[in-house]
Design a protein around this motif. Sequence first.
Motif, short mmCIF file in Angstrom:
data_model
loop_
_atom_site.label_atom_id
_atom_site.label_comp_id
_atom_site.label_asym_id
_atom_site.label_seq_id
_atom_site.Cartn_x
_atom_site.Cartn_y
_atom_site.Cartn_z
N LYS A 64 1.19 -1.03 0.19
CA LYS A 64 0.16 0.02 -0.31
C LYS A 64 1.00 1.26 0.17
CE LYS A 64 -4.32 -1.89 2.50
NZ LYS A 64 -5.16 -1.81 2.58
N ALA A 65 1.98 1.16 0.31
CA ALA A 65 2.92 2.32 0.16
C ALA A 65 3.54 2.50 -1.37
CB ALA A 65 4.51 2.03 1.22
N LEU A 66 2.89 1.76 -2.02
CA LEU A 66 3.50 2.08 -3.21
C LEU A 66 1.64 3.28 -3.79
CD1 LEU A 66 4.46 -1.29 -4.65
CD2 LEU A 66 5.69 0.30 -4.24
N PRO A 67 3.23 3.65 -4.80
CA PRO A 67 1.97 5.17 -5.49
C PRO A 67 0.90 3.73 -6.53
CG PRO A 67 4.27 6.06 -6.45
CD PRO A 67 4.52 4.19 -5.21
N PRO A 68 -0.49 4.45 -6.75
CA PRO A 68 -1.50 3.84 -7.11
C PRO A 68 -0.89 3.23 -8.49
CG PRO A 68 -2.58 5.64 -6.67
CD PRO A 68 -0.91 5.75 -6.02
N ASP A 69 -0.27 3.50 -9.58
CA ASP A 69 0.09 3.14 -10.59
C ASP A 69 1.42 2.02 -10.30
OD1 ASP A 69 2.19 5.20 -9.88
OD2 ASP A 69 2.98 5.37 -12.01
N ARG A 70 2.31 2.35 -9.67
CA ARG A 70 3.00 1.18 -9.43
C ARG A 70 2.36 0.35 -8.98
NH1 ARG A 70 6.67 2.54 -12.62
NH2 ARG A 70 8.32 0.33 -11.42
N GLN A 71 1.34 -0.20 -7.77
CA GLN A 71 0.69 -0.71 -7.36
C GLN A 71 -0.36 -2.14 -8.82
OE1 GLN A 71 -2.28 -0.14 -4.40
NE2 GLN A 71 -1.03 1.28 -3.35
N ALA A 72 -0.53 -0.74 -9.80
CA ALA A 72 -1.58 -1.65 -11.09
C ALA A 72 -0.62 -2.74 -11.63
CB ALA A 72 -2.34 -0.87 -11.65
N LEU A 73 1.10 -2.30 -11.86
CA LEU A 73 2.11 -2.96 -12.23
C LEU A 73 2.43 -4.05 -11.87
CD1 LEU A 73 4.00 -0.38 -13.56
CD2 LEU A 73 2.87 -1.72 -15.12
N VAL A 74 2.35 -4.02 -10.93
CA VAL A 74 2.64 -5.47 -8.98
C VAL A 74 2.07 -6.27 -9.45
CG1 VAL A 74 3.50 -5.60 -7.47
CG2 VAL A 74 4.60 -3.52 -8.08
N GLN A 75 0.38 -5.87 -9.30
CA GLN A 75 -0.12 -6.77 -8.76
C GLN A 75 -0.44 -7.25 -10.63
OE1 GLN A 75 -3.06 -4.12 -7.41
NE2 GLN A 75 -4.38 -3.67 -8.70
N ASP A 76 -0.34 -6.56 -11.54
CA ASP A 76 -1.25 -7.62 -12.56
C ASP A 76 0.20 -8.69 -12.89
OD1 ASP A 76 -2.47 -7.38 -15.54
OD2 ASP A 76 -0.62 -6.27 -16.44
N THR A 77 1.57 -7.67 -12.74
CA THR A 77 2.47 -8.84 -13.21
C THR A 77 2.92 -9.91 -12.28
OG1 THR A 77 4.31 -7.16 -13.27
CG2 THR A 77 5.51 -9.56 -12.68
N ALA A 78 2.27 -10.03 -10.80
CA ALA A 78 2.04 -11.20 -10.00
C ALA A 78 1.03 -11.73 -10.62
CB ALA A 78 1.10 -10.40 -8.72
N PHE A 79 -0.13 -11.67 -11.19
CA PHE A 79 -1.73 -12.50 -12.14
C PHE A 79 -1.36 -13.04 -12.91
CE2 PHE A 79 -4.58 -12.84 -14.98
CZ PHE A 79 -5.37 -13.58 -14.69
N ARG A 80 0.01 -12.73 -13.97
CA ARG A 80 0.60 -13.48 -14.92
C ARG A 80 1.51 -14.38 -14.09
NH1 ARG A 80 -0.70 -10.97 -19.79
NH2 ARG A 80 -1.53 -8.15 -19.29
N LEU A 81 2.18 -14.16 -13.38
CA LEU A 81 2.94 -15.53 -13.26
C LEU A 81 2.84 -16.60 -12.42
CD1 LEU A 81 6.11 -15.61 -12.16
CD2 LEU A 81 6.49 -14.41 -9.91
N VAL A 82 1.50 -16.09 -11.41
CA VAL A 82 0.77 -17.05 -11.49
C VAL A 82 0.10 -18.15 -12.20
CG1 VAL A 82 -1.87 -17.63 -9.91
CG2 VAL A 82 0.01 -15.90 -9.11
N ARG A 83 -0.71 -17.17 -12.94
CA ARG A 83 -1.22 -18.35 -14.62
C ARG A 83 -0.24 -18.53 -15.12
NH1 ARG A 83 -4.55 -19.63 -12.92
NH2 ARG A 83 -4.85 -20.43 -15.14
N TYR A 84 1.28 -17.81 -15.47
CA TYR A 84 1.97 -18.82 -15.65
C TYR A 84 3.35 -20.42 -15.46
CZ TYR A 84 7.50 -19.35 -17.25
OH TYR A 84 8.47 -19.74 -17.82
N ARG A 85 2.90 -19.74 -13.79
CA ARG A 85 3.51 -20.88 -13.23
C ARG A 85 2.42 -22.27 -13.13
NH1 ARG A 85 5.06 -18.23 -7.46
NH2 ARG A 85 7.13 -17.44 -8.00
N ALA A 86 0.46 -21.94 -13.53
CA ALA A 86 -0.10 -23.25 -13.60
C ALA A 86 0.06 -23.67 -15.07
CB ALA A 86 -1.42 -22.59 -13.43
#
Length: 622
Positions: free
Chosen positions: A341-363
């Motif tokens: 939550k300390a990250l600016p909203p635009d950085r949060q958007a990039l981090v969580q989208d990257t995490a989602f894509r990593l989850v789908r990649y691993r699966a």
Amino acid sequence: MPKRLLPWMALCACATSYAAPQISTEKIQALAAQPYWIALGHYEHAKLGGWRSFVDDEDFFLSKEDGARHPDAELAATVEALYAPASLGDKHAQCVYPARTRWLRDQLQLDDLPKVECQEFRTWYNDINPHSAVLVFPAAYLNSPSSMFGHTLLRIDQQDVDSNNTALLSYALNFGAFIEGMDNSILYAWKGLMGGYPGLFALVPYREKLSEYSRLENRDLWEYRLNLTPEETGRMVEHVWELKQIRFKYFFFDENCSFRLLELLEIARSGIELTDDFPITAIPTDTVRAVKNAGLIDRVDYRPSRERELLARGAPLDHSEQRLARRLADDDSLLDSAEFKALPPDRQALVQDTAFRLVRYRATGQERDSNIASRSYNLLRAINRNPPPPMQIERPGQPEDGHQSRTWQLGLGSRDDQAFAEYGLRMAYHDLDDNAYGFPLGAQIEIGQLKLRQYESNQWQLQQLDLVTIRSLTPRNELLQPLSWQVSWGWERVMGKDSDDGHDTLVHHVNGGAGGSWKLTEDLQVFALGTARIENNQDFAATIAPALGFDGGLLWRNGLGNLTLEAKGDYFHNGEVRRSLNFGQQVELGRNLGLRLSAQREFSQFASPINEVMLELRWYHY
């Protein structure tokens, strides 16, 4: 009149309700020599004269005894069969061989053929509804022996595919090895090289192939829209019906997926010659280039793999943000953490989208898991609340625009105080110093590397014969940590007991290794691998000598071309220690021409250190 035609000529003269026309022997032979009939029968000139068909299945031929080797006998048998009673229905030759029927009707004006419904063929053809075709090239995938050079298949599209964006509803036409049982990778590679598998055409929904290549194997896809007319596409699909469950011999390097598809394109567009350029090997990138040079390509579309999409999304993140994305992919509760939550909203958007894509990649390729599904859902909800900006993926160089696959080499050099000339030929197809445009990062695939050396005393010797050398040095990062690996098998000269007298020892070896690679900058990469080697060396007492060792170095893409600096060592069980330092810099004179400077210093307990330097001209040619 040839004796093999007498039975068919006699049958043609018999009175039936639909009498086959009497055709002269000269006419039959002339038609059978037409390139289009040769293409329909998949014939080639036999090595000892005459013809032979690539088809390895007697069910394909109406002339059971002569059809595979005598195009004229097969043509005569086909004409006769076209006049069989219509009551045969779907088993009638007109139904089984629609492409042959169309061509012979046009060539011989067969206007009196029996009227046959061909319900099975019509239902199948209408379901495919062919209108246009796309040549699809899944990029190279080093972890599969059959795919390390890439692959090609055809997509058959309906008329409204572009306007309705319905490519996923199209059909994919693929040729591949038919494997019964569970052969391991080594056996699979060997049998593929030796023609141990039958090859079959298969027509499957394109969405299945798209999932297999871009998702399961994480391969980029290149789609080449062909300028075939609906009539040409239809002719090709008609011939595919003739090849249902028909077996060919399958060979990795020549009679493979790419070669068979070139044959189909020759059926589609009469008059083009594509297969004549591939008498020895048919590397997929070379066949795509042949299709392009024939003027068959209208446009090129690119579909990035899931891996490339993940790396592109994570590229704007710094190291701490990438680590956070990796942790978030393991634990979605971090969405509520103070760190996130300390990250600016635009950085949060990039981090969580990257995490989602990593989850789908691993699966990818795994069975459904409730925990993974829950993390994916929670991350997707967060993305919907704070969506990231559109992703920009840099389009890599097109595979067919890279250098050609066969390489001729001419070098001049010195080994200590002896001058030499070196002559080389590599059958296929890329090493780490070659022009990297259009090739996978950190990939080396060499098949059939031969080097002959001539010293100034006119002494000739076999310097090197590599049957296969494969290196995969894909760099690791915060998101993905692939294993780097290498394997090679062949013969090479190494320092021996007589090296001080200028006579190195020719040894047979098999070696491999595994480790990691890392990018230091965009153009600089380092690697380190542990290695193992088995060697047959006449200087050793044992027939087989094992060794453990290391292999490390750097790759640098610079303004001249590619540079490699490498240190290797082998520590044998018998106490022998062999080490070397190697340098190579290629200057790119053109896409298919390079000048390479190499230097080497070798160390062995058998002899004093030896220095070698060579300047080599490399011509890439098919």
